[in-house]
Design a protein around this motif. Structure first.
Motif, mmCIF file in Angstrom:
data_model
loop_
_atom_site.group_PDB
_atom_site.id
_atom_site.type_symbol
_atom_site.label_atom_id
_atom_site.label_comp_id
_atom_site.label_asym_id
_atom_site.label_seq_id
_atom_site.Cartn_x
_atom_site.Cartn_y
_atom_site.Cartn_z
ATOM 1 N N GLY A 68 0.904 -1.186 0.035
ATOM 2 C CA GLY A 68 0.037 0.032 0.039
ATOM 3 C C GLY A 68 0.605 1.273 0.051
ATOM 4 O O GLY A 68 0.507 2.282 -0.856
ATOM 5 N N ALA A 69 1.866 1.380 0.717
ATOM 6 C CA ALA A 69 2.715 2.359 0.876
ATOM 7 C C ALA A 69 3.472 2.423 -0.867
ATOM 8 O O ALA A 69 3.591 3.662 -1.182
ATOM 9 N N TYR A 70 3.828 1.422 -1.297
ATOM 10 C CA TYR A 70 4.244 1.523 -2.645
ATOM 11 C C TYR A 70 3.336 2.039 -3.602
ATOM 12 O O TYR A 70 3.480 3.164 -4.464
ATOM 13 N N VAL A 71 1.981 1.580 -3.459
ATOM 14 C CA VAL A 71 0.970 2.242 -4.506
ATOM 15 C C VAL A 71 0.732 3.516 -4.253
ATOM 16 O O VAL A 71 0.646 4.157 -5.226
ATOM 17 N N GLY A 72 0.787 4.102 -3.062
ATOM 18 C CA GLY A 72 0.612 5.412 -2.656
ATOM 19 C C GLY A 72 1.791 6.145 -3.111
ATOM 20 O O GLY A 72 1.859 7.384 -3.582
ATOM 21 N N GLU A 73 3.038 5.565 -2.892
ATOM 22 C CA GLU A 73 4.314 6.411 -3.523
ATOM 23 C C GLU A 73 4.316 6.667 -5.121
ATOM 24 O O GLU A 73 4.722 7.528 -5.386
ATOM 25 N N VAL A 74 3.656 5.709 -5.641
ATOM 26 C CA VAL A 74 3.402 5.634 -7.052
ATOM 27 C C VAL A 74 2.187 7.027 -7.356
ATOM 28 O O VAL A 74 2.858 7.703 -8.517
ATOM 29 N N LEU A 75 1.337 7.041 -6.777
ATOM 30 C CA LEU A 75 0.378 8.303 -6.823
ATOM 31 C C LEU A 75 1.265 9.633 -6.617
ATOM 32 O O LEU A 75 1.228 10.604 -7.232
ATOM 33 N N VAL A 76 2.081 9.418 -5.579
ATOM 34 C CA VAL A 76 3.045 10.701 -5.234
ATOM 35 C C VAL A 76 3.814 11.115 -6.262
ATOM 36 O O VAL A 76 4.109 12.322 -6.801
ATOM 37 N N ARG A 77 4.465 10.000 -6.864
ATOM 38 C CA ARG A 77 5.471 10.486 -7.959
ATOM 39 C C ARG A 77 5.185 10.816 -9.126
ATOM 40 O O ARG A 77 5.479 11.383 -10.061
ATOM 41 N N ARG A 78 3.988 9.967 -9.461
ATOM 42 C CA ARG A 78 3.413 10.151 -10.881
ATOM 43 C C ARG A 78 2.161 10.875 -11.133
ATOM 44 O O ARG A 78 1.948 11.136 -12.121
ATOM 45 N N ALA A 79 1.368 11.167 -9.957
ATOM 46 C CA ALA A 79 0.089 11.805 -10.115
ATOM 47 C C ALA A 79 0.036 13.250 -9.502
ATOM 48 O O ALA A 79 -0.871 13.739 -9.269
ATOM 49 N N ARG A 101 -3.584 12.677 -0.965
ATOM 50 C CA ARG A 101 -4.451 13.843 -1.211
ATOM 51 C C ARG A 101 -3.934 14.249 -2.712
ATOM 52 O O ARG A 101 -2.979 14.519 -3.097
ATOM 53 N N MET A 102 -4.930 14.078 -3.554
ATOM 54 C CA MET A 102 -4.566 14.388 -5.017
ATOM 55 C C MET A 102 -4.735 15.862 -5.389
ATOM 56 O O MET A 102 -5.247 16.589 -4.432
ATOM 57 N N PRO A 103 -4.070 16.287 -6.267
ATOM 58 C CA PRO A 103 -3.780 17.757 -6.647
ATOM 59 C C PRO A 103 -5.344 18.419 -6.629
ATOM 60 O O PRO A 103 -5.230 19.602 -6.459
ATOM 61 N N ASP A 104 -6.214 17.562 -7.096
ATOM 62 C CA ASP A 104 -7.726 18.246 -6.907
ATOM 63 C C ASP A 104 -8.437 18.401 -5.806
ATOM 64 O O ASP A 104 -9.606 18.508 -5.582
ATOM 65 N N GLY A 105 -7.791 17.926 -4.600
ATOM 66 C CA GLY A 105 -8.120 17.970 -3.260
ATOM 67 C C GLY A 105 -8.825 16.606 -2.975
ATOM 68 O O GLY A 105 -8.881 16.368 -1.530
ATOM 69 N N ARG A 106 -9.054 15.821 -3.477
ATOM 70 C CA ARG A 106 -9.514 14.546 -3.170
ATOM 71 C C ARG A 106 -8.865 13.721 -2.423
ATOM 72 O O ARG A 106 -7.532 13.670 -2.716
ATOM 73 N N VAL A 107 -9.138 12.979 -1.208
ATOM 74 C CA VAL A 107 -8.414 12.295 -0.576
ATOM 75 C C VAL A 107 -8.651 10.583 -0.868
ATOM 76 O O VAL A 107 -9.840 10.289 -0.762
ATOM 77 N N TRP A 108 -7.438 10.028 -0.822
ATOM 78 C CA TRP A 108 -7.778 8.389 -1.331
ATOM 79 C C TRP A 108 -6.886 7.507 -0.312
ATOM 80 O O TRP A 108 -6.138 7.857 0.498
ATOM 81 N N ASN A 109 -7.279 6.314 -0.243
ATOM 82 C CA ASN A 109 -6.784 5.289 0.376
ATOM 83 C C ASN A 109 -5.855 4.044 -0.255
ATOM 84 O O ASN A 109 -6.860 3.095 -0.244
ATOM 85 N N PRO A 110 -4.623 4.435 -0.489
ATOM 86 C CA PRO A 110 -4.113 3.238 -1.093
ATOM 87 C C PRO A 110 -4.006 1.991 -0.368
ATOM 88 O O PRO A 110 -3.916 0.929 -0.704
ATOM 89 N N LEU A 111 -3.680 2.201 0.833
ATOM 90 C CA LEU A 111 -3.474 1.297 1.766
ATOM 91 C C LEU A 111 -4.654 0.153 1.683
ATOM 92 O O LEU A 111 -4.685 -0.916 1.643
ATOM 93 N N GLY A 112 -5.857 0.848 1.954
ATOM 94 C CA GLY A 112 -7.060 0.271 2.010
ATOM 95 C C GLY A 112 -7.412 -0.547 0.853
ATOM 96 O O GLY A 112 -7.905 -1.655 0.682
#
Length: 146
Positions: A68-79, A101-112
């Protein structure tokens, strides 16, 4: 991971946690975990393998957290997402202490999302599809947050 209380990991711990996991897994298995969007398909296969191997959630929780940390980090680095600590209401809703938190302000749960993939394993639980949906390249499940 420094879990000073039962709250869970903190946002500032997620990037180094993902990096340690990637170093450990890629050194042993030569898996292409390079923080690319395509590598999320590898994560799908890894989670599916754990599930099909009969592992239980409790025993695999550390590995699933690392994925989940890896998936979140892909979102951080790529999105352009950023790691955030969830407030009490978000922790209750998501069942996790951190998310992105995405650039549009939405919050997501990659760990879940990783835990859902492990427990349910359906095509709609794909981690690559999760990224593509969040980043606006796929349609259909936008707004699903865990």
């Amino acid at each position: 991971m420094g879990q000073g209380d039962e709250r869970g990991p903190y946002a500032n711990e997620m990037r180094p946690y993902a990096a340690v996991f990637v170093a450990r897994v890629t050194a042993r298995n030569r898996l292409p975990l390079d923080y690319s969007v395509a590598s999320l398909r590898v994560v799908d296969f890894m989670v599916d393998g754990l599930r099909k191997g009969g592992a239980d959630r409790k025993r695999m929780s550390g590995t699933l957290l690392a994925l989940g940390a890896y998936v979140g980090e892909v979102l951080v680095r790529r999105a352009g997402a950023v790691w955030v600590d969830f407030d009490a209401e978000q922790r209750a809703y998501f069942g996790q202490s951190v998310g992105v938190r995405m650039p549009d302000g939405r919050v997501w749960n990659p760990l879940g999302k990783v835990f859902n993939r492990f427990e349910l394993g359906g095509p709609e639980d794909s981690l690559q599809l999760f990224y593509l949906t969040l980043h606006g390249r796929a349609r259909g499940t936008a707004g699903v947050t865990s």
